[in-house]
Scaffold this active site. Structure first.
Site, PDB file in Angstrom:
ATOM      1  N   GLU A   1      -3.345 -45.066 -99.052  1.00  0.00           N
ATOM      2  CA  GLU A   1      -2.480 -43.969 -99.505  1.00  0.00           C
ATOM      3  C   GLU A   1      -1.057 -44.435 -99.778  1.00  0.00           C
ATOM      4  OE1 GLU A   1      -4.560 -43.776 -96.911  1.00  0.00           O
ATOM      5  OE2 GLU A   1      -6.016 -42.282 -97.576  1.00  0.00           O
TER       6      GLU A   1
ATOM      7  N   HIS B   1      -7.907 -33.650 -89.869  1.00  0.00           N
ATOM      8  CA  HIS B   1      -8.446 -33.316 -91.195  1.00  0.00           C
ATOM      9  C   HIS B   1      -8.323 -31.825 -91.452  1.00  0.00           C
ATOM     10  CE1 HIS B   1     -10.161 -37.334 -90.900  1.00  0.00           C
ATOM     11  NE2 HIS B   1     -10.521 -37.274 -92.161  1.00  0.00           N
TER      12      HIS B   1
END
Lengths: 327, 322
Positions: A58, A127
């Site tokens: 990322e 998440h």
């Protein structure tokens, strides 16, 4: 007017913007084969150069998005889960948001970070977060969060055309919705910084953020059955924030509840609440209510997750409290 | 360690010497101005490392990109960044390259292909990959060079960016100035390998360690890496062994804290300006001509910067959004 789901609306916006401007490209993990469906058909239509799978990095690919934007492209980076933006905070917060400023206006960073967020699927604390308030703190970033299909298409198209870095927040439970809404065909854009009144009412204002709009509208419907008419406002754009539309409603209703999925402390609701009392303190008849995630990480267990997150019932209770009525 | 082998033209060598001297004199001026309280914010000078800046940038086209670091005056100057506007930036003047909002650690001159000094260590490498990606998509044969230090080679950003450039064959040259210390921490302690160029093997890319005090060696290695990138063959990693003659910043002395006097003196003998003068067998007349030309540039920069105004407060709220 054709009817589309939230996912189909996002997908249509991506197809249209990539066809319109060859400087637009998309990259992220699993974008060519996108199991969320948002990127469906893009790789086949535009090729793997413009619909680019990345390794799991990322920091690397978000930073590369910043670089490509500096060099004149309009990258869309797909962060997959809002929780993963923690790895990408340097390119977002230190670079994308500040380069134009630090370089005295020599360049701009027209990058869109698409950020699926949210809980409700028992994915747990890493998440399922809603971190939009973090990004509202950063000068130089725009933060958008559409709650419905027409806004999803219109705002994404506007975000891609904007010359600044845009955090474009989506929600996985909105991906799962099968309900379709009318979405204008073709060049439908939604302005940034303009809130939308989703339901009119005179008794109380409910400001709902992103996916929580659904709970707000359900609550308003239920309360209408008791004779309580709520005005439901969707800011759509968290930064810049359309304070005018919200305060105009509060002038009318004198009561307000703000509903978000992020955590309560220093959240979106705290900012909106401060803005309301600064502008229309004399109009308020009750403390501003806030419904948000409790100050706990998001648990996996269904019952516990539900306990921590906002719900229609919690919104109804908050509106009743601000009105001083009991169930 | 690779040293210069082929015969460079004397003209090219003189150009690189001129660039090194320009960097040296600019940074000496910046340091003097800092001590005199004329500089806003910090200054990290690269004195001792000039051969890296001059050697790399001599191998670049004007439309190639560089990205540099908090210690980036040298790279900036070698890429053609305008000295008056750069000194004005250091002095907090509104005529500065960044309108006084970036300072020494964020010097940029995008019109010259200088995409910025980036003060977060390692952050410039993913951005360089992105600029390389843009160049690949545009297909004009441009190359991006990213400068970083031994310290940054231990950061995840380096490894993520190297991998992206390697898998996509992006036209990016990773140029590591191993000046032996990340602030006070020695590379031999912090780094798993003796030669940082070895890390290119992990990305199936060429890697080379060169003498960073020898501008000809840096130039030749850079030419090769740039040509490799321009041919579409992907990234290279060059490590230049070098040394900063000053402390990390003004907070530490030249030696005596984490560096010994003996070590410092050993490197000082290999001052890149002296090494170049010897290679060229430079005459006193030639040296004088270089010095006079550079002094004129420095004088012009000082006059411009000192006579420039400070910004109005309203400038603080400009350039946030396009």
């Amino acid at each position: 007017m054709p009817e589309l789901t939230y996912v189909e609306a996002l997908n249509e916006a991506l197809h249209e913007e990539m066809a319109r401007d060859e400087k637009v490209f998309l990259m992220g993990e699993d974008v060519a084969f996108d199991y969320f469906g948002v990127c469906s058909g893009l790789a086949d239509r535009f090729g793997r150069d413009r619909v680019r799978d990345t390794p799991i990095c990322e920091l690397g690919f978000t930073g590369a998005g910043v670089g490509a934007a500096m060099a004149g492209f309009r990258p869309i980076v797909d962060l997959r889960f809002m929780d993963f933006t923690t790895y990408a905070l340097d390119p977002i917060v230190n670079q994308a948001a500040k380069l134009r400023y630090m370089l005295g206006g020599q360049l701009s960073v027209p990058m869109v970070a698409r950020i699926p967020s949210g809980a409700g699927l028992q994915y747990g604390a890493t998440h399922g977060q809603s971190l939009e308030a973090w990004f509202m703190q950063v000068p130089g970033l725009k933060v958008l969060y559409p709650s419905c299909a027409p806004d999803a298409k219109g705002l994404l198209k506007t975000a891609v055309r904007d010359d600044n870095p845009v955090m474009f927040i989506e929600h996985r439970l909105l991906y799962a919705q099968k309900t379709k809404q009318a979405v204008p065909e073709g060049d439908h854009t939604t302005p940034i910084g303009v809130a939308d009144v989703k339901r009119a009412g005179a008794d109380a204002t409910i400001v709902g953020i992103g996916y929580q709009m659904g709970h707000c509208l359900e609550a308003a419907e239920a309360l209408a059955g008791e004779g309580i008419e709520c005005e439901v406002i969707d800011p759509r754009s968290l930064s810049p924030l359309d304070v005018e539309t919200i305060t105009a409603s509060v002038r009318k209703t004198s009561r307000c509840v703000i509903v978000e999925e992020g955590h309560l402390r220093s959240g979106v609701g705290a900012e909106i609440s401060a803005a309301i009392q600064e502008a229309v303190f004399e109009y308020l008849d009750a403390p501003i209510g806030r419904v948000a995630a409790l100050m706990a990480p998001i648990p996996v267990q269904t019952k516990l997750e539900k306990f921590v997150l906002p719900s229609t019932e919690k919104v109804i209770a908050a509106v009743r409290k601000t009105l001083g009525v009991s169930a | 360690m690779a040293r210069a082998t082929s015969r460079l033209t004397r003209k090219r060598m003189h150009e690189m010497y001129r660039a090194m001297l320009r960097i040296r004199r600019f940074e000496e001026t910046a340091d003097d101005f800092y001590m005199a309280g004329k500089v806003v914010g910090g200054v990290h000078v690269s004195i001792g490392q000039e051969a890296c800046s001059a050697g790399v940038c001599a191998a670049l086209r004007e439309d190639d990109a560089v990205l540099t670091t908090h210690r980036g005056h040298g790279h900036s100057i070698a890429k053609g960044t305008r000295l008056p506007e750069m000194l004005a930036e250091l002095m907090g003047k509104v005529t500065g390259l960044c309108r006084s909002k970036g300072g020494s650690m964020h010097i940029a001159d995008v019109s010259k292909g200088h995409y910025g000094a980036h003060s977060i260590v390692g952050a410039n490498m993913p951005m360089a990959a992105g600029i390389g990606l843009a160049y690949q998509l545009e297909g004009k044969g441009q190359v991006a060079v990213v400068f970083f230090g031994d310290g940054a080679s231990n950061n995840g950003a380096f490894h993520e960016a190297m991998n992206l450039c390697a898998i996509w064959k992006l036209p990016v040259v990773f140029f590591c100035e191993n000046n032996q210390y990340a602030v006070s921490v020695p590379a031999e302690y912090s780094t798993s390998v003796d030669d940082i160029s070895v890390r290119s093997k992990g990305y199936d890319a060429p890697g080379l360690t060169v003498d960073g005090m020898d501008v000809a060696a840096v130039y030749e290695a850079s030419q090769e890496a740039v040509a490799h990138a321009r041919r579409g063959l992907g990234p290279s990693l060059i490590e230049a062994k070098t040394y900063r003659f000053f402390g990390h910043s003004r907070g530490d002395p030249h030696y005596g804290m984490y560096r010994t006097k003996e070590e410092w003196e050993g490197w000082k003998e290999r001052d890149p300006l002296i090494v170049c003068e010897k290679m060229l067998k430079m005459t006193a007349k030639q040296k004088k001509a270089h010095a006079e030309a550079v002094e004129a540039e420095i004088k012009e920069a000082i006059e411009f910067a000192e006579n420039s105004p400070e910004p109005e407060e309203s400038v603080a709220l400009e350039d946030i959004f396009a």
